[in-house]
Design a protein around this motif. Structure first.
Motif, short mmCIF file in Angstrom:
data_model
loop_
_atom_site.label_atom_id
_atom_site.label_comp_id
_atom_site.label_asym_id
_atom_site.label_seq_id
_atom_site.Cartn_x
_atom_site.Cartn_y
_atom_site.Cartn_z
N MET A 1 9.91 21.37 23.27
CA MET A 1 8.40 21.01 24.11
C MET A 1 7.34 21.54 23.01
O MET A 1 7.39 22.47 22.31
CB MET A 1 8.42 21.97 25.29
CG MET A 1 6.89 22.34 25.75
SD MET A 1 6.42 21.01 26.79
CE MET A 1 7.92 21.21 28.08
N THR A 42 0.24 10.90 33.00
CA THR A 42 0.69 10.54 31.78
C THR A 42 0.20 10.99 30.33
O THR A 42 0.98 11.36 29.49
CB THR A 42 0.51 8.84 31.59
OG1 THR A 42 0.83 8.12 32.81
CG2 THR A 42 1.30 8.07 30.51
N THR A 45 1.64 14.74 29.79
CA THR A 45 2.95 14.48 29.15
C THR A 45 3.07 14.10 27.54
O THR A 45 3.51 14.78 26.94
CB THR A 45 3.82 13.31 29.81
OG1 THR A 45 3.80 13.63 31.48
CG2 THR A 45 5.35 13.44 29.64
N LYS A 46 2.18 13.16 27.49
CA LYS A 46 2.02 12.63 25.90
C LYS A 46 1.47 13.82 25.12
O LYS A 46 2.10 13.82 23.80
CB LYS A 46 1.14 11.52 26.03
CG LYS A 46 1.04 10.77 24.92
CD LYS A 46 0.24 9.37 25.30
CE LYS A 46 -0.18 8.89 23.89
NZ LYS A 46 -1.45 7.75 24.02
N TYR A 49 2.48 18.66 27.50
CA TYR A 49 2.41 19.47 28.72
C TYR A 49 3.33 19.09 29.68
O TYR A 49 3.95 18.04 29.56
CB TYR A 49 1.25 19.63 29.58
CG TYR A 49 0.13 20.19 28.94
CD1 TYR A 49 -0.05 21.62 29.31
CD2 TYR A 49 -1.12 19.54 28.64
CE1 TYR A 49 -1.04 22.16 28.47
CE2 TYR A 49 -2.11 20.27 27.80
CZ TYR A 49 -2.08 21.54 27.95
OH TYR A 49 -3.00 22.18 27.44
N GLN A 50 4.39 19.90 30.22
CA GLN A 50 5.30 19.73 31.41
C GLN A 50 4.25 19.59 32.77
O GLN A 50 4.11 20.99 33.50
CB GLN A 50 6.44 20.50 31.36
CG GLN A 50 7.25 20.45 32.54
CD GLN A 50 7.97 19.16 32.82
OE1 GLN A 50 8.74 18.81 31.90
NE2 GLN A 50 7.29 18.59 33.89
N GLU A 65 8.62 19.99 38.82
CA GLU A 65 8.39 19.07 37.81
C GLU A 65 8.15 17.58 38.30
O GLU A 65 8.76 17.21 39.18
CB GLU A 65 9.43 19.01 36.80
CG GLU A 65 9.73 20.00 35.96
CD GLU A 65 10.97 19.77 34.98
OE1 GLU A 65 11.28 18.81 34.35
OE2 GLU A 65 11.02 20.88 34.52
N GLU A 67 6.48 13.45 37.08
CA GLU A 67 6.44 12.45 36.01
C GLU A 67 5.46 11.48 36.44
O GLU A 67 4.85 10.99 35.52
CB GLU A 67 7.68 11.74 35.81
CG GLU A 67 8.87 12.61 35.43
CD GLU A 67 10.22 11.75 35.39
OE1 GLU A 67 10.14 10.79 35.65
OE2 GLU A 67 11.15 12.79 34.93
N SER A 68 5.27 11.16 37.61
CA SER A 68 4.02 10.12 38.02
C SER A 68 3.48 10.24 39.35
O SER A 68 3.97 11.22 40.07
CB SER A 68 4.75 8.87 37.88
OG SER A 68 5.77 8.53 38.84
N TYR A 138 2.93 24.53 30.69
CA TYR A 138 2.86 23.85 32.07
C TYR A 138 1.41 23.51 32.13
O TYR A 138 0.49 23.89 31.82
CB TYR A 138 3.09 24.58 33.08
CG TYR A 138 4.52 25.21 33.16
CD1 TYR A 138 5.68 24.16 33.29
CD2 TYR A 138 4.97 26.69 32.89
CE1 TYR A 138 6.98 24.78 33.21
CE2 TYR A 138 6.26 26.92 33.13
CZ TYR A 138 7.26 26.16 33.23
OH TYR A 138 8.46 26.50 33.22
#
Ligand code: SF4
Ligand code: SF4
Length: 404
Positions: A1, A42, A45-46, A49-50, A65, A67-68, A138
């Protein structure tokens, strides 16, 4: 990370087509649509960050967690009462109509189990394996106003933002401080309040205030023709992120809608706490109500596990079968367990009565002397998740109205 600090672009980052209005600053409010929120996840994450956000799982909203946008609990609301929690259908297409669930952000800042250190035998000596210094960055999405207040309380407990003064025995918790420093906070204002909520009687409000320590704060406008979110910038980190996203300027219609949503949520508070409970409890340590509540309490510790401010822990050492490796682990504990009050020779709080009284008087009374505030933010979790429906506000009311 990778670490997210400084990786969200410079202050000269160019806003993409679609961004309008004058330059954004801390305190600025803008409006973004669903596509903007999708881009935000998005982007987080890029830049390393989680994202952690709400999900509907096993009949409850939990923080995990994500993702979208498709991970969010679309169209869910909840019903809560003493000992009762149900997910129900909410406004079609809404993301944040639910209220607080059984998890809180403390599990990411102060994990339920955490290795402090280990050691391994090497020849005639041993090597110490210090706990991994690197911690995740996070991005918490969906932090409620009461949860921001709970984080501020735990900050005091674990020493975030406080100078250590080792000579005076003042130490910070390095793991908490590292996690907390990195965490990006995207708050969400509450569009409603539940039957177990009482944040307003603990000095809080369903809508966040600018000094509560968020990076961005969202107000969801329930989907009608459009599904939009008013976004308030709370920090430089938040500003840098927002600059990379599409948004439109805020209108008076938007701010009026947000204000009316806040008024509605305030008017729906299901519970309240007596304002003078700190002193009431001090005067009533021998009230007969402690026996009454002890006859109902299972000493299960659910209330302390779900509470976003409870911080009791225990430390365990374990060694492998060959005796070559050992490690020390810290785990959540509870003042409701007998072992927690074990001091050589016996437990000092052997009865449920003394354990319940310890929890409630610490939370609502002694906490003021220790940390300068109440230890309760009025989230209502301990009421909802108590299997027998014990209600801290009702216990407080009875002791106040029938005690000294
Ligand atoms: S004591 Fe209960 S209402 Fe207060 S912060 Fe803890 S869980 Fe929430
Ligand atoms: S008050 Fe309720 S949740 Fe807390 S220990 Fe007692 S039975 Fe369990």
């Amino acid at each position: 990370m990778t670490h997210a600090h400084g990786s969200t672009g410079s202050s000269h980052a160019k806003a993409p087509a679609g961004a309008k209005g004058s330059p954004i600053a801390i305190g600025t409010k803008v409006v973004m649509d669903e596509a903007g929120l999708a881009s935000l996840i998005t982007l987080l994450t890029k830049v390393g960050y989680q994202p952690i956000g709400p999900k509907a799982r096993d009949g409850a909203i939990v923080y995990e967690e994500i993702e979208s946008l498709s991970d969010l609990p679309v169209g869910f609301a909840d019903e809560q009462e003493g000992g009762k929690y149900r997910l129900v259908a909410g406004t079609k297409g809404s993301f944040f109509e639910y209220l607080v669930g059984p998890t809180s952000w403390k599990r990411y800042l102060f994990p339920p189990t955490h290795k402090l250190w280990g050691a391994e035998q090497k020849g005639n000596g041993f090597e110490i394996d210090k706990a991994k210094a690197d911690v995740p960055a996070y991005a918490f999405i969906g932090v409620r106003s009461c949860e921001l207040n709970a984080m501020k309380i735990q900050d005091k407990v674990f020493g975030f933002g406080r100078e250590d003064n080792n000579g005076a025995g003042i130490f910070s918790d390095p793991n908490y401080v590292a996690r907390r420093s990195k965490a990006l906070i995207i708050a969400v204002n509450c569009s409603r309040a539940g039957k177990t909520c009482f944040c307003t009687s603990m000095g809080g409000d369903p809508h966040v205030k600018e000094d509560q320590g968020f990076d961005l704060a969202l107000t969801e406008f329930a989907p009608q023709q459009t599904h939009e979110f008013m976004v308030e910038v709370g920090s430089e980190r938040g500003r840098l992120i927002l600059e990379l996203l599409p948004y439109r300027a805020v209108t008076s219609h938007d701010t009026d809608r947000a204000a009316s949503q806040a008024r509605k949520a305030r008017s729906e508070m299901g519970r309240k706490m007596p304002p003078d409970i700190k002193d009431v409890l001090k005067r009533n340590l021998d009230h007969k109500r402690w026996d009454d509540v002890a006859s109902r309490c299972l000493s299960c510790a659910n209330c302390t596990m779900v509470c976003p401010t409870c911080f009791c822990s225990t430390v365990q050492d374990s060694t492998n079968l060959t005796g070559e490796k050992t490690e020390r682990t810290r785990s959540w504990d509870s003042c409701f367990s007998v072992d927690f009050s074990y001091i050589h020779g016996g437990a000092i709080r052997p009865e449920t009565k003394s354990r319940y009284r310890q929890w409630m008087t610490h939370k609502l009374s002694n906490w003021h002397e220790q940390y300068g505030s109440s230890g309760c933010v009025g989230c209502g979790r301990c009421i909802t998740w108590c299997p027998v429906g014990i209600d801290i506000t009702e216990e407080a009311r009875v002791i106040k109205t029938t005690g000294k």
